[in-house]
Every structure is written in structure tokens, then in C-alpha cells.
Design a protein around this motif. Structure first.
Motif, PDB file in Angstrom:
ATOM      1  N   ASP A 177      10.317  -1.797   4.601  1.00 25.08           N
ATOM      2  CA  ASP A 177       9.819  -2.005   5.622  1.00 25.08           C
ATOM      3  C   ASP A 177       8.348  -2.141   5.766  1.00 25.08           C
ATOM      4  O   ASP A 177       7.644  -1.712   4.992  1.00 25.08           O
ATOM      5  CB  ASP A 177      10.510  -1.384   6.994  1.00 25.08           C
ATOM      6  CG  ASP A 177      10.056   0.292   7.005  1.00 25.08           C
ATOM      7  OD1 ASP A 177       9.135   0.500   6.104  1.00 25.08           O
ATOM      8  OD2 ASP A 177      10.831   1.225   7.558  1.00 25.08           O
ATOM      9  N   ALA A 178       7.553  -2.641   7.041  1.00 25.56           N
ATOM     10  CA  ALA A 178       6.266  -2.643   6.972  1.00 25.56           C
ATOM     11  C   ALA A 178       5.486  -1.388   7.034  1.00 25.56           C
ATOM     12  O   ALA A 178       4.480  -1.417   6.369  1.00 25.56           O
ATOM     13  CB  ALA A 178       5.740  -3.352   8.469  1.00 25.56           C
ATOM     14  N   LYS A 179       6.133  -0.392   7.588  1.00 25.04           N
ATOM     15  CA  LYS A 179       5.604   1.043   7.593  1.00 25.04           C
ATOM     16  C   LYS A 179       5.519   1.488   6.263  1.00 25.04           C
ATOM     17  O   LYS A 179       4.761   2.112   5.862  1.00 25.04           O
ATOM     18  CB  LYS A 179       6.220   1.795   8.455  1.00 25.04           C
ATOM     19  CG  LYS A 179       5.916   3.147   8.571  1.00 25.04           C
ATOM     20  CD  LYS A 179       6.433   4.260   9.294  1.00 25.04           C
ATOM     21  CE  LYS A 179       6.043   5.777   9.279  1.00 25.04           C
ATOM     22  NZ  LYS A 179       5.490   6.250   8.204  1.00 25.04           N
ATOM     23  N   VAL A 180       6.549   1.588   5.281  1.00 27.85           N
ATOM     24  CA  VAL A 180       6.389   2.119   4.090  1.00 27.85           C
ATOM     25  C   VAL A 180       5.386   1.204   3.374  1.00 27.85           C
ATOM     26  O   VAL A 180       4.717   1.743   2.403  1.00 27.85           O
ATOM     27  CB  VAL A 180       7.931   2.067   3.337  1.00 27.85           C
ATOM     28  CG1 VAL A 180       8.154   0.997   3.087  1.00 27.85           C
ATOM     29  CG2 VAL A 180       7.956   3.079   2.303  1.00 27.85           C
TER      30      VAL A 180
ATOM     31  N   LYS B  81       2.757  -0.296   4.081  1.00 26.86           N
ATOM     32  CA  LYS B  81       1.469   0.168   4.697  1.00 26.86           C
ATOM     33  C   LYS B  81       1.194   1.586   4.283  1.00 26.86           C
ATOM     34  O   LYS B  81       0.019   2.091   3.683  1.00 26.86           O
ATOM     35  CB  LYS B  81       1.461   0.005   6.220  1.00 26.86           C
ATOM     36  CG  LYS B  81      -0.007   0.637   6.668  1.00 26.86           C
ATOM     37  CD  LYS B  81       0.025   0.654   8.232  1.00 26.86           C
ATOM     38  CE  LYS B  81      -1.555   1.105   8.728  1.00 26.86           C
ATOM     39  NZ  LYS B  81      -1.466   1.781  10.106  1.00 26.86           N
ATOM     40  N   ASP B  82       2.121   2.647   4.276  1.00 27.64           N
ATOM     41  CA  ASP B  82       1.981   3.882   4.027  1.00 27.64           C
ATOM     42  C   ASP B  82       1.642   3.804   2.278  1.00 27.64           C
ATOM     43  O   ASP B  82       0.842   4.591   2.040  1.00 27.64           O
ATOM     44  CB  ASP B  82       3.139   4.704   4.061  1.00 27.64           C
ATOM     45  CG  ASP B  82       3.413   5.121   5.497  1.00 27.64           C
ATOM     46  OD1 ASP B  82       2.524   4.679   6.186  1.00 27.64           O
ATOM     47  OD2 ASP B  82       4.413   5.658   5.826  1.00 27.64           O
TER      48      ASP B  82
ATOM     49  N   PHE C   3       9.534   8.531   3.674  1.00 31.31           N
ATOM     50  CA  PHE C   3      10.530   7.265   3.899  1.00 31.31           C
ATOM     51  C   PHE C   3      11.833   7.665   4.429  1.00 31.31           C
ATOM     52  O   PHE C   3      12.365   8.282   3.862  1.00 31.31           O
ATOM     53  CB  PHE C   3      10.101   6.002   3.306  1.00 31.31           C
ATOM     54  CG  PHE C   3      10.627   6.078   1.761  1.00 31.31           C
ATOM     55  CD1 PHE C   3      12.263   5.997   1.772  1.00 31.31           C
ATOM     56  CD2 PHE C   3       9.967   6.439   0.782  1.00 31.31           C
ATOM     57  CE1 PHE C   3      12.767   5.974   0.597  1.00 31.31           C
ATOM     58  CE2 PHE C   3      10.582   6.545  -0.910  1.00 31.31           C
ATOM     59  CZ  PHE C   3      11.990   6.398  -0.573  1.00 31.31           C
TER      60      PHE C   3
ATOM     61  N   SER D 160      -5.835   1.391   2.109  1.00 34.33           N
ATOM     62  CA  SER D 160      -5.086   2.425   2.225  1.00 34.33           C
ATOM     63  C   SER D 160      -5.820   3.699   2.088  1.00 34.33           C
ATOM     64  O   SER D 160      -6.820   3.612   1.298  1.00 34.33           O
ATOM     65  CB  SER D 160      -3.908   2.310   1.127  1.00 34.33           C
ATOM     66  OG  SER D 160      -3.213   3.689   1.087  1.00 34.33           O
TER      67      SER D 160
END
Length: 169
Positions: A132-135, A137-138, A50, A38
Motif C-alpha cells: 500500500d501507499a504507506k508501506v 512511503k515508509d 506493516f 525518505s
């Protein structure tokens, strides 16, 4: 000292300092733990935003917590340390809610049914949603859970806690 004691000290410091609108001096800001995979590695960075749905299907946005101290915990229903931490975080939210503390727990489980089952058996005042996958990853979630972010009233990450020692009992 135990991790729950360290989290509580952070909460007290965050609600007390930022309640008055004071800014943290450099020696009061804890270095945010470097997260593998990250770019989210520097202290005092803004917490990524998010928009998710809680378990009742209602929208849950990072922006909803503007002006409040937020503990954002990534957890899983199958993780014993995560389950232990949620109990501690719930107690902190009950104790410091009037001073502006909110806790959001984002589950990384594959199945929402497992999270619903856990929360039905363990009622809590904490807002719970699926990450979710985005949060994930973030926030650099790489499988090490629980991971909890202490976010001040201005939306800046002040501390990151990895794991939960007392949860291994």
C-alpha cells in the motif's frame, strides 16, 4: 560479482551470525543505501512495521517475522528485473528456510489481478502481498524496483539492494 551472489552472501552471513544470537560488529554492517524522499537512510535502523493482506486475503505483518531473517522485496509484475529477482529469492528461501530465512515480496502494481496472473503462472514459496501507499512511503519506494531489504532477526535493516542486473538479459 552478480547481485544474486551478493544477496546470497548476505543471507548466509545473516542466518549464521544472528542464528547464534551474536551481534554484528561495526565492520560487518553494510551501510544502508540512502533513499531519496525518505528519512530511512542510516545503517542499522529498525525496519518499519506493516500490516498488509496477502493475495489470499490473510493478514501479513512485519511482526510475524520476528526472530527470523527477512528479505523484503518491492517488485512489480511488469518489471523484467523484478520477475528475475523473485526466482532467485525463491531459491534462497527454499535453501535457507530451515535456518530461519523468509522472503516477502510486496508488489507495487496498480492492479492485484496482474499480480495474481503472474503468480498463477510462476508458483513460488514466497509470501506475496500488495504494497500500500504507506508501506511504500515508509520504505522510500520511489519507482526504482526491485528494491530488497535484508533484515536481521532483531528487525534491523542490514543491507539494501537496488535493481537487479542479471534480470536485464
Amino acid at each position: 560479482s552478480s547481485r544474486s551472489d551478493r544477496i546470497q552472501r548476505s543471507v548466509v552471513r545473516l542466518v549464521n551470525y544472528t542464528q547464534r544470537g551474536d551481534w554484528f560488529s561495526p565492520w560487518e554492517v553494510t551501510q544502508v543505501t540512502e533513499l531519496s524522499g525518505s528519512g530511512f537512510v542510516d545503517k542499522s535502523q529498525p525496519a518499519p512495521g506493516f500490516v498488509l493482506r496477502n493475495l489470499d486475503g490473510e493478514e501479513l505483518r512485519m511482526a510475524d517475522f520476528s526472530g527470523e531473517v527477512l528479505l523484503l522485496s518491492f517488485w512489480a509484475s511488469w518489471s523484467k528485473p523484478s520477475r528475475a529477482e523473485l526466482s532467485v529469492l525463491d531459491s534462497l528461501q527454499v535453501r535457507y528456510r530451515d535456518q530461519g530465512l523468509r522472503v516477502v515480496a510486496l508488489a507495487i502494481d496498480d492492479r492485484v489481478e496482474a499480480v495474481r496472473s503472474f503468480t498463477a503462472q510462476n508458483p513460488s514459496s514466497i509470501a506475496i502481498a500488495m504494497a500500500d501507499a504507506k508501506v511504500q512511503k515508509d520504505y522510500g519506494i520511489d519507482g526504482l524496483i526491485p528494491r530488497t531489504y535484508a533484515i536481521d532477526r532483531r528487525g534491523m535493516v542490514r543491507e539494501v539492494y537496488n535493481g537487479f542486473e542479471s534480470g536485464y538479459r
